[in-house]
Design a protein around this motif. Structure first.
Motif, PDB file in Angstrom:
ATOM      1  N   PRO A   1      -2.036 -16.300  -7.986  1.00 15.71           N
ATOM      2  CA  PRO A   1      -2.466 -17.383  -7.088  1.00 15.71           C
ATOM      3  C   PRO A   1      -2.885 -16.800  -5.742  1.00 15.71           C
ATOM      4  CG  PRO A   1      -0.075 -17.339  -7.272  1.00 15.71           C
ATOM      5  CD  PRO A   1      -0.600 -16.379  -8.295  1.00 15.71           C
ATOM      6  N   PRO A   2      -3.755 -17.489  -5.027  1.00 18.11           N
ATOM      7  CA  PRO A   2      -4.194 -16.967  -3.731  1.00 18.11           C
ATOM      8  C   PRO A   2      -3.033 -16.802  -2.754  1.00 18.11           C
ATOM      9  CG  PRO A   2      -5.606 -18.774  -4.454  1.00 18.11           C
ATOM     10  CD  PRO A   2      -4.426 -18.752  -5.366  1.00 18.11           C
ATOM     11  N   ALA A   3      -3.060 -15.703  -2.007  1.00 15.24           N
ATOM     12  CA  ALA A   3      -2.058 -15.506  -0.960  1.00 15.24           C
ATOM     13  C   ALA A   3      -2.385 -16.363   0.258  1.00 15.24           C
ATOM     14  CB  ALA A   3      -1.995 -14.033  -0.565  1.00 15.24           C
ATOM     15  N   VAL A   4      -3.683 -16.607   0.491  1.00 12.03           N
ATOM     16  CA  VAL A   4      -4.164 -17.524   1.519  1.00 12.03           C
ATOM     17  C   VAL A   4      -5.258 -18.364   0.884  1.00 12.03           C
ATOM     18  CG1 VAL A   4      -5.418 -17.729   3.694  1.00 12.03           C
ATOM     19  CG2 VAL A   4      -3.577 -16.057   3.486  1.00 12.03           C
ATOM     20  N   ARG A   5      -5.234 -19.677   1.141  1.00  9.98           N
ATOM     21  CA  ARG A   5      -6.143 -20.580   0.436  1.00  9.98           C
ATOM     22  C   ARG A   5      -6.863 -21.504   1.419  1.00  9.98           C
ATOM     23  NH1 ARG A   5      -4.797 -22.597  -4.757  1.00  9.98           N
ATOM     24  NH2 ARG A   5      -2.617 -22.125  -4.262  1.00  9.98           N
ATOM     25  N   ASP A   6      -8.204 -21.405   1.468  1.00  7.19           N
ATOM     26  CA  ASP A   6      -9.045 -22.355   2.211  1.00  7.19           C
ATOM     27  C   ASP A   6      -8.534 -22.600   3.629  1.00  7.19           C
ATOM     28  OD1 ASP A   6     -10.591 -22.642  -0.053  1.00  7.19           O
ATOM     29  OD2 ASP A   6      -9.472 -24.374  -0.779  1.00  7.19           O
ATOM     30  N   LEU A   7      -8.204 -21.555   4.328  1.00  4.69           N
ATOM     31  CA  LEU A   7      -7.564 -21.693   5.642  1.00  4.69           C
ATOM     32  C   LEU A   7      -8.594 -21.609   6.754  1.00  4.69           C
ATOM     33  CD1 LEU A   7      -4.182 -20.205   6.680  1.00  4.69           C
ATOM     34  CD2 LEU A   7      -6.112 -19.984   8.235  1.00  4.69           C
ATOM     35  N   THR A   8      -8.567 -22.576   7.653  1.00  2.00           N
ATOM     36  CA  THR A   8      -9.444 -22.600   8.816  1.00  2.00           C
ATOM     37  C   THR A   8      -8.598 -22.655  10.082  1.00  2.00           C
ATOM     38  OG1 THR A   8     -11.270 -23.661   7.635  1.00  2.00           O
ATOM     39  CG2 THR A   8     -11.211 -23.918  10.031  1.00  2.00           C
ATOM     40  N   LEU A   9      -8.908 -21.756  11.029  1.00  2.00           N
ATOM     41  CA  LEU A   9      -8.059 -21.626  12.209  1.00  2.00           C
ATOM     42  C   LEU A   9      -8.839 -20.975  13.340  1.00  2.00           C
ATOM     43  CD1 LEU A   9      -5.000 -21.704  13.239  1.00  2.00           C
ATOM     44  CD2 LEU A   9      -4.899 -19.331  12.474  1.00  2.00           C
ATOM     45  N   ASP A  10      -8.739 -21.521  14.544  1.00  2.00           N
ATOM     46  CA  ASP A  10      -9.308 -20.908  15.743  1.00  2.00           C
ATOM     47  C   ASP A  10      -8.184 -20.513  16.688  1.00  2.00           C
ATOM     48  OD1 ASP A  10     -11.842 -21.298  14.829  1.00  2.00           O
ATOM     49  OD2 ASP A  10     -12.237 -23.086  16.027  1.00  2.00           O
ATOM     50  N   VAL A  11      -8.363 -19.392  17.354  1.00  2.00           N
ATOM     51  CA  VAL A  11      -7.428 -18.954  18.388  1.00  2.00           C
ATOM     52  C   VAL A  11      -8.217 -18.736  19.665  1.00  2.00           C
ATOM     53  CG1 VAL A  11      -5.746 -17.209  19.112  1.00  2.00           C
ATOM     54  CG2 VAL A  11      -5.946 -17.827  16.682  1.00  2.00           C
ATOM     55  N   ALA A  12      -7.751 -19.341  20.745  1.00  2.00           N
ATOM     56  CA  ALA A  12      -8.453 -19.248  22.021  1.00  2.00           C
ATOM     57  C   ALA A  12      -7.762 -18.255  22.946  1.00  2.00           C
ATOM     58  CB  ALA A  12      -8.518 -20.620  22.698  1.00  2.00           C
ATOM     59  N   ALA A  13      -8.531 -17.734  23.896  1.00  2.00           N
ATOM     60  CA  ALA A  13      -7.967 -16.866  24.922  1.00  2.00           C
ATOM     61  C   ALA A  13      -6.873 -17.615  25.675  1.00  2.00           C
ATOM     62  CB  ALA A  13      -9.060 -16.426  25.890  1.00  2.00           C
ATOM     63  N   GLY A  14      -5.742 -16.935  25.895  1.00  2.00           N
ATOM     64  CA  GLY A  14      -4.630 -17.547  26.591  1.00  2.00           C
ATOM     65  C   GLY A  14      -3.609 -18.213  25.703  1.00  2.00           C
ATOM     66  N   GLU A  15      -3.912 -18.363  24.432  1.00  2.00           N
ATOM     67  CA  GLU A  15      -2.954 -18.958  23.500  1.00  2.00           C
ATOM     68  C   GLU A  15      -1.983 -17.903  22.988  1.00  2.00           C
ATOM     69  OE1 GLU A  15      -4.092 -22.773  21.043  1.00  2.00           O
ATOM     70  OE2 GLU A  15      -5.321 -21.078  20.429  1.00  2.00           O
ATOM     71  N   VAL A  16      -0.753 -18.331  22.759  1.00  2.00           N
ATOM     72  CA  VAL A  16       0.249 -17.518  22.070  1.00  2.00           C
ATOM     73  C   VAL A  16       0.664 -18.313  20.838  1.00  2.00           C
ATOM     74  CG1 VAL A  16       2.471 -16.367  22.211  1.00  2.00           C
ATOM     75  CG2 VAL A  16       1.037 -16.533  24.257  1.00  2.00           C
ATOM     76  N   VAL A  17       0.162 -17.891  19.690  1.00  2.00           N
ATOM     77  CA  VAL A  17       0.312 -18.651  18.446  1.00  2.00           C
ATOM     78  C   VAL A  17       1.367 -17.984  17.569  1.00  2.00           C
ATOM     79  CG1 VAL A  17      -0.844 -19.545  16.396  1.00  2.00           C
ATOM     80  CG2 VAL A  17      -2.100 -19.336  18.559  1.00  2.00           C
TER      81      VAL A  17
END
Length: 569
Positions: free
Chosen positions: A326-342
Motif C-alpha cells: 500500500p502507498p506510504a503516502v497517498r494523494d497528499l497536498t500540503l503547503d508550507v509558508a515562510a515563518g511556519e513551524v509545522v
C-alpha cells in the motif's frame, strides 16, 4: 542483581573521568531510571553493566561492576548474554538479520533454545509489541519507531534476568511507548526482571520507576533515591514536575493523575487568563482527495515568495508503481509558508519520514509534484530531479540517524567542512553547535559523542547552510530538556527570520512549545491540520502533560503558565 563499587571511567584524551567513584546497587525486580543531561555519562553507566565499557569502548575503568555475581572485568559481553539484554540508542546498529521474524528469533538461536519454545516466544512478542502486521517485512523498510520495537522485542524473546535500555521510547509514538512501558512493568512485577533504563522523556516513565539514579556530569557525585526526591533536586524534570515546582506543590507529583488532584487552586487562578496563541503565518488549507480533513479557517495566501514548500497530490509507494505494498503516502497536498513551524504527528508508520524524504529528494514519488525553496531570488527546485547542491541550498534534512550526515574524523573537521560547503564565515558551524550542545570537545570523533550530541552536530551542519526550509526527523531523540529548550529557541529564531520548519515527532511536549501548526497523518493521509492548541488539546494521545492537568482550560506549557502568573506574583 547489579552492583557498582567505586567505578571510575575515563576515556582517552578526556580532561576528567566521565564517571567518578560511582557506588550503588539495583535490586532484583526493580525498575531503576537513570536521569541526567545529554553527555553526563548515562550511556557509559549502562554500557558498564554488560561489559561494553571498557572492553569495547576503550578507556580505563577502576573499581568493579558485579552482575548477578559476575565481575564484568573478567566476563566479557558474550559471557553475560544469558543474563543481560541490552537495547542501545541506535537500533540499526544491533540488527544482525534482514527480517523482523528472523531478528526476534536470532538471540534464542544463539542460546540454543528448542524450536517450539522459539516459535511461542516470537508469537508472544509480536503481539506484545504490535509487530504482527510487519513480521515478514525487511527491517530496513520499517519506520524508526517500528525498528525500535523490533530491537526491544529481539531482547525480550531471550527472557533475560536484567534488561538495560537506552532511550527505549525515543522513536515511539505515545501509544506504542505506553505499550512498551506496560510490557516492562509486567516483566518487573510478574517475573522479577531487573530493569535499568535511561530516558530523556521523563514524562513517559518517571511515575513507573522504583528508584532514580541522578547522573550530574563529569566530576560530580552520582545520587540515588526515590523518584520524587530526585526530581526535586534534578536539573532535568518533566512538565508535571516543573508545574509542581511553579505551583509550590508538596510532595511533587510524578503523574498527571496526582497533579490533577492538586491543581484545583491553580486552575482557579488561571481561569480569567488566556494563554498566548501561536498562529504562525496565513496559509492555504490542505486538501486530501480520499478523506475529509479537520481544518480551521485561515486567511488564504497566494504569495509564492512566502511559500517554501508545495506538495500536490503526492503518492509514494515503496517498490515502485507496480508494487503490491500500500502507498506510504497517498494523494497528499500540503503547503508550507515562510515563518511556519509545522509538526508532523501520527503513529509509527503513518508516513511522516516518507513525506520528509520526498521533500529532500531521498524518496521519489510515483505520482504528484513537490517543489521546495523560495521563488525569489533563486527559484524553487524539484528535489526528485535537482542536483544535490541545488537541493542543499533550498532544503536541509536532519534524519533520525544523524550519524549518516557525519564523515569527518573530528567535530572540528566536521564543522570546518560545513563552513566550506556552504561558503559560510569560518566558525559558523562551531558557534551553532555551541548554542545547541555547549562543551562538545572539538577533537572528539563524532561516533564517540552521545546520541544527543551527535544530533546537535548534524543539526549545526545543516543549519550552517541557512536553507529556506528545514526538515527535522525526531529532532529531540537523545536530547534532555535543557538541550531541547536550546533547540526550541533556535527553531523560533529561524521562523522569525523567515525560514519554514517542518519536523516529524512523537514528542508532544516539543510540539506544545514550538509548533505553530500541527498536521496529523494516518496511513499516509492527512487527517487533521490546524493550530497547535486546537489539534493537540482535543487529543487524548497527543495532548501535553500541562493540557491534561489543567483541562478544560487551554494551557499547553509550563512556560505559558509561568508567564501568566508572573504579574500576579
Amino acid at each position: 542483581m547489579i552492583r557498582f563499587e567505586s567505578v571510575t571511567v575515563r576515556y582517552p584524551g578526556a580532561a576528567s573521568p566521565v564517571l567518578q567513584d560511582v557506588t550503588f546497587e539495583v535490586a532484583e525486580g526493580e525498575l531503576c531510571l537513570v536521569v541526567g543531561q545529554t553527555g553526563a555519562g548515562k550511556s557509559t553507566l549502562l554500557r558498564a553493566v554488560n561489559g561494553l565499557v571498557p572492553h569495547f569502548t576503550g578507556g580505563t575503568m577502576a573499581g568493579r561492576v558485579l552482575v548477578d555475581g559476575r565481575d564484568t572485568r573478567t566476563h566479557r559481553p558474550r559471557d553475560l548474554a544469558d543474563v543481560v539484554g541490552v537495547v542501545g540508542q541506535d537500533p540499526l546498529a544491533g540488527f544482525v538479520t534482514d527480517t523482523v521474524e528472523d531478528e526476534l528469533a536470532y538471540g534464542m538461536e544463539s542460546l540454543g533454545l528448542p524450536p517450539d519454545v522459539m516459535r511461542t516466544r516470537v508469537e508472544e512478542t509480536l503481539d506484545l509489541l504490535g509487530l504482527a502486521g510487519v513480521r515478514g517485512r525487511p527491517i530496513a523498510s520499517l519506520s524508526g519507531g517500528q525498528q525500535q520495537r523490533v530491537a526491544i522485542g529481539a531482547v525480550l524473546t531471550t527472557h533475560p534476568r536484567i534488561l538495560v535500555l537506552d532511550e527505549p521510547t525515543s522513536a515511539l509514538d505515545p501509544q506504542a511507548a505506553e505499550e512498551v512501558l506496560a510490557a516492562l512493568q509486567r516483566l518487573v512485577h510478574d517475573l522479577g526482571v531487573t530493569v535499568l533504563l535511561a530516558e530523556h522523556r521523563l514524562e513517559r516513565v518517571v511515575q513507573y520507576a522504583d528508584r532514580v539514579v541522578l547522573v550530574r556530569g563529569t566530576g560530580d557525585a552520582l545520587e540515588v533515591g526515590p523518584p520524587a526526591q530526585m526530581m526535586a533536586r534534578s536539573s532535568v524534570a518533566p512538565p508535571v514536575v516543573a508545574l509542581g515546582r511553579l505551583a509550590g506543590w508538596d510532595p511533587l507529583p510524578l503523574s498527571v493523575r496526582d497533579a490533577r488532584r492538586m491543581a484545583g487552586p491553580l486552575r482557579e487562578r488561571l481561569a480569567p487568563m488566556r494563554p498566548p496563541v501561536r498562529t504562525g503565518v496565513p496559509r492555504k488549507p490542505v486538501s486530501n482527495g480520499r478523506r475529509s480533513v479537520d481544518t480551521v479557517d485561515t486567511v488564504d495566501t497566494t504569495d509564492p515568495v512566502r511559500t517554501v514548500a508545495t506538495v500536490h497530490e503526492l503518492t509514494v509507494r515503496y517498490g515502485g508503481r507496480r508494487s503490491a505494498q500500500p502507498p506510504a503516502v497517498r494523494d497528499l497536498t500540503l503547503d508550507v509558508a515562510a515563518g511556519e513551524v509545522v509538526a508532523l504527528m501520527g503513529r509509527n508508520g503513518a508516513g511522516k519520514s516518507t513525506l520528509l524524504g520526498s521533500l529532500v529528494g531521498l524518496v521519489r514519488p510515483v505520482a504528484g509534484t513537490v517543489r521546495v525553496g523560495r521563488a525569489d531570488p533563486v527559484g524553487t527546485v524539484d528535489p526528485a530531479t535537482a542536483k544535490p547542491r541545488a537541493i542543499a541550498r533550498a532544503v536541509g534534512l536532519v534524519p533520525q540517524d544523524p550519524g549518516s550526515l557525519l564523515y569527518a574524523e573530528t567535530v572540528a573537521q566536521e564543522c570546518g567542512q560545513a563552513d566550506r560547503d556552504f561558503d559560510a564565515p569560518a566558525g559558523s558551524c562551531a558557534r551553532l553547535l555551541e548554542r545547541l550542545a555547549p562543551g562538545v570537545p572539538p577533537n572528539r570523533h563524532p561516533r564517540d559523542l552521545s546520541e544527543g550530541q551527535r544530533l546537535c552536530l548534524a543539526l549545526a551542519v545543516v543549519l550552517t547552510g541557512q536553507p529556506p526550509l528545514l526538515l527535522l526527523d525526531e529532532p529531540t531523540r537523545g536530547l534532555d530538556y535543557t538541550a531541547k529548550a536550546r533547540l526550541t529557541r533556535i527553531v523560533r529564531d529561524l521562523a522569525d527570520a523567515g525560514h519554514g520548519v517542518v519536523f516529524a515527532t512523537h514528542d508532544v511536549e516539543l510540539v506544545a512549545e514550538v509548533a505553530t501548526r500541527v498536521v496529523v497523518l494516518a496511513d499516509g493521509e492527512v487527517v487533521a491540520d490546524g493550530p497547535v492548541g486546537s489539534v493537540v488539546s482535543a487529543s487524548p494521545t497527543f495532548a501535553p502533560q500541562v493540557a491534561k492537568i489543567l483541562r478544560p482550560q487551554p494551557w499547553l506549557t509550563v512556560t505559558d503558565v509561568a508567564a501568566a502568573l508572573e504579574p500576579a506574583s
